[in-house]
Design an enzyme around this catalytic site. Structure first.
Site, mmCIF file in Angstrom:
data_model
loop_
_atom_site.group_PDB
_atom_site.id
_atom_site.type_symbol
_atom_site.label_atom_id
_atom_site.label_comp_id
_atom_site.label_asym_id
_atom_site.label_seq_id
_atom_site.Cartn_x
_atom_site.Cartn_y
_atom_site.Cartn_z
ATOM 1 N N TYR A 143 0.860 -1.188 0.000
ATOM 2 C CA TYR A 143 0.000 0.000 0.000
ATOM 3 C C TYR A 143 0.888 1.228 0.000
ATOM 4 C CZ TYR A 143 -3.303 3.540 1.761
ATOM 5 O OH TYR A 143 -4.063 4.675 1.928
ATOM 6 N N ASP A 238 9.375 3.054 -1.149
ATOM 7 C CA ASP A 238 8.378 3.712 -0.304
ATOM 8 C C ASP A 238 8.704 3.350 1.148
ATOM 9 O OD1 ASP A 238 4.725 3.628 0.034
ATOM 10 O OD2 ASP A 238 6.324 4.629 1.149
ATOM 11 N N LYS A 266 5.115 9.563 8.358
ATOM 12 C CA LYS A 266 5.028 9.007 9.711
ATOM 13 C C LYS A 266 6.111 9.549 10.664
ATOM 14 C CE LYS A 266 2.821 4.913 7.773
ATOM 15 N NZ LYS A 266 1.466 4.813 8.316
HETATM 16 P P1 KE4 Z 1 -0.493 8.478 4.538
HETATM 17 O O1 KE4 Z 1 -1.083 9.193 3.327
HETATM 18 O O2 KE4 Z 1 -1.512 7.659 5.278
HETATM 19 O O3 KE4 Z 1 0.292 9.426 5.428
HETATM 20 O O4 KE4 Z 1 0.613 7.453 3.989
HETATM 21 C C1 KE4 Z 1 0.239 6.491 3.057
HETATM 22 C C2 KE4 Z 1 1.243 5.344 3.087
HETATM 23 C C3 KE4 Z 1 2.215 5.289 2.106
HETATM 24 N N1 KE4 Z 1 3.133 4.294 2.091
HETATM 25 C C4 KE4 Z 1 3.140 3.337 3.050
HETATM 26 C C5 KE4 Z 1 4.171 2.246 2.997
HETATM 27 C C6 KE4 Z 1 2.172 3.352 4.090
HETATM 28 O O5 KE4 Z 1 2.191 2.382 5.034
HETATM 29 C C7 KE4 Z 1 1.201 4.373 4.120
HETATM 30 C C8 KE4 Z 1 0.110 4.435 5.174
HETATM 31 N N2 KE4 Z 1 0.051 3.316 6.073
HETATM 32 C C9 KE4 Z 1 -1.241 3.047 6.677
HETATM 33 C C10 KE4 Z 1 -1.064 1.806 7.580
HETATM 34 N N3 KE4 Z 1 -1.431 0.604 6.950
HETATM 35 C C11 KE4 Z 1 -1.756 4.235 7.429
HETATM 36 C C12 KE4 Z 1 -2.956 3.936 8.282
HETATM 37 C C13 KE4 Z 1 -4.248 4.414 7.655
HETATM 38 O O6 KE4 Z 1 -4.407 4.301 6.419
HETATM 39 O O7 KE4 Z 1 -5.098 4.915 8.437
#
Ligand code: KE4
Length: 428
Positions: A143, A238, A266
């Protein structure tokens, strides 16, 4: 008597879809009522009923130094007292950029944004703009945030074009994304042999944390690096989740692979909204206003968010800091494994840096298909049992867990005690 969590959840659903601002928080994978939290400190959370939990999510990764760390809170308060936002450059943004580039040397230049999604969305656009090509490669189960090009699942055959994995993503966008199997180097080589000249970039979680925790098998990341170099495609790591968690310098430091671009999020915001993309300076010269690839953001480099990120990275950068959390995470995983073995439960587990994975399956999964074979129902029962015992795990079987510098022996022992009880209720 209804708990406050239930009352708040009912009220939230009147105005917010599913009562949450991000889907995984709605507990739909595990069932039951999401906990509405009121405060956090160190390794702990307190919900609306005043119940305390040991936190193994850490806001999905950011809280690596522990919740409300005094140094971070103080930095945020001081920054906020000076200004909440300028919409203009500040010295602190230079400091954060310098810190990131120092800790992750492949990032010769970096631009700050406000989320991981913005970072990966821009990295994809930059790869396309730099190469003049359209095709992007990603991997099933990884993801990268919710940009259209990345909400794509495998096409009919792994080497064909992708299909949307979300409504609202037009097929003519999804078709430019090719989805392969994580850890399948043969597929990567075959795709590049057939279509290498059309591929702008490959985006990968160098350690996968969004289909629970899956480690790269030897050769996979090296194959990506070789094929991208050979065919002039950009390799995008990523590291939104793995950055400063798998190792101080990210997964790229741990596995010794240098990507062309890296995305972060994060941890670099320390709990506040910060993302970043960066890498080779010859590529980054293509970003507006230097070059033709547009990207912008009202709150990019926000001074309060940057203050939280800087204070967090200053702690993380200390010698031995990430290694100490890795040892705690290893102890957590071996303790949980011992309790599951004692109860005769089909359970496996692993950790890398301060990330961990637990699986209700005899073997540790090495890819998406194997992960899907894990016993989800058992995980859900374990999740709720641990929640009742005051241990907050990710509310979905296909998420990784996170440990912070604030987790210590007391938290571990309490967790093992809770697990011993819950495993005993699951039955072998
Ligand atoms: P954000 O747009 O949520 O800040 O980041 C997206 C993203 C991009 N790349 C990786 C590897 C990520 O894990 C994420 C976001 N991770 C999720 C956890 N599975 C955030 C939690 C959520 O979606 O509420």
């Amino acid at each position: 008597m209804n708990s406050r969590n239930e009352e708040l959840f009912k009220r939230a659903q009147l105005r917010i879809p599913a009562g949450v601002n991000s889907p995984v928080r709605a507990f739909r994978a595990v069932g039951g009522t999401p906990r509405f939290f009121e405060r956090a400190f160190g390794a702990y959370l307190w919900d609306a009923d005043g119940k305390r939990y040991i936190d193994y999510i850490g806001s999905w990764g950011p809280m690596v130094v522990g919740h409300s760390h005094p140094a971070v809170v103080e930095a945020v308060q001081a920054a906020a007292a000076r200004a909440l936002s300028f919409g203009a450059p500040t010295e602190a943004e230079i400091e954060l950029a310098e810190t990131i580039c120092h800790l992750i040397p492949s990032m010769e230049m970096v631009r700050l944004v406000s989320s991981g999604t913005e970072a990966t969305m821009t990295a994809i656009r930059l790869a396309r703009g730099f190469t003049g090509r359209a095709k992007i490669v990603k991997f099933e189960g990884c993801y990268h945030g919710h940009a259209d090009s990345l909400l794509v699942k495998a096409g009919s055959g792994a080497l064909t074009f992708g299909n949307p994995s979300s409504a609202g993503v037009p097929a003519d966008i999804a078709q430019h994304t090719i989805v392969l199997d994580y850890n399948n180097s043969a597929q990567v080589r075959e795709l590049f042999a057939n279509q290498g000249a059309n591929i702008a970039g490959v985006i990968v979680e160098p350690v996968a944390g969004n289909m629970n925790l899956i480690l790269p098998t030897n050769g996979f990341l090296q194959t990506l690096r070789e094929e991208c170099t050979r065919h002039g495609a950009l390799l995008i790591f990523d590291e939104v989740m793995t950055g400063f968690r798998v190792a101080r310098g990210g997964a790229q430091a741990r596995f010794g692979i240098t990507p062309d671009l890296t995305t972060l999020g994060k941890v670099i915001g320390g709990g506040m909204p910060v993302g970043a993309f960066g890498g080779r300076s010859d590529v980054m010269q293509h970003i507006a206003p230097l070059g033709p690839v547009y990207q912008a953001g009202t709150l990019s480099g926000n001074p309060v968010a940057v203050a939280a990120g800087l204070a967090t990275l200053k702690l993380v950068a200390q010698a031995g800091y990430t290694e100490a959390i890795e040892r705690t995470t290893q102890a957590l995983v071996s303790g949980l494994q011992a309790e599951a073995d004692r109860a005769g439960i089909a359970f496996s587990s692993q950790s890398i840096g301060s990330m961990f994975g637990i699986y209700f399956h005899q073997q540790i999964p090495q890819g998406f298909a194997q992960m899907m074979a894990c016993d989800k129902e058992r995980f859900n029962a374990f999740f709720h049992g641990m929640l009742a015992q005051g241990v907050y795990l990710a509310p979905a079987a296909f998420e990784a867990g996170f440990v912070s510098a604030a987790h210590g022996e007391e938290e571990l022992q309490a967790t093992f005690q809770a697990a011993r009880h819950v495993f005993s209720t699951l039955g072998a």
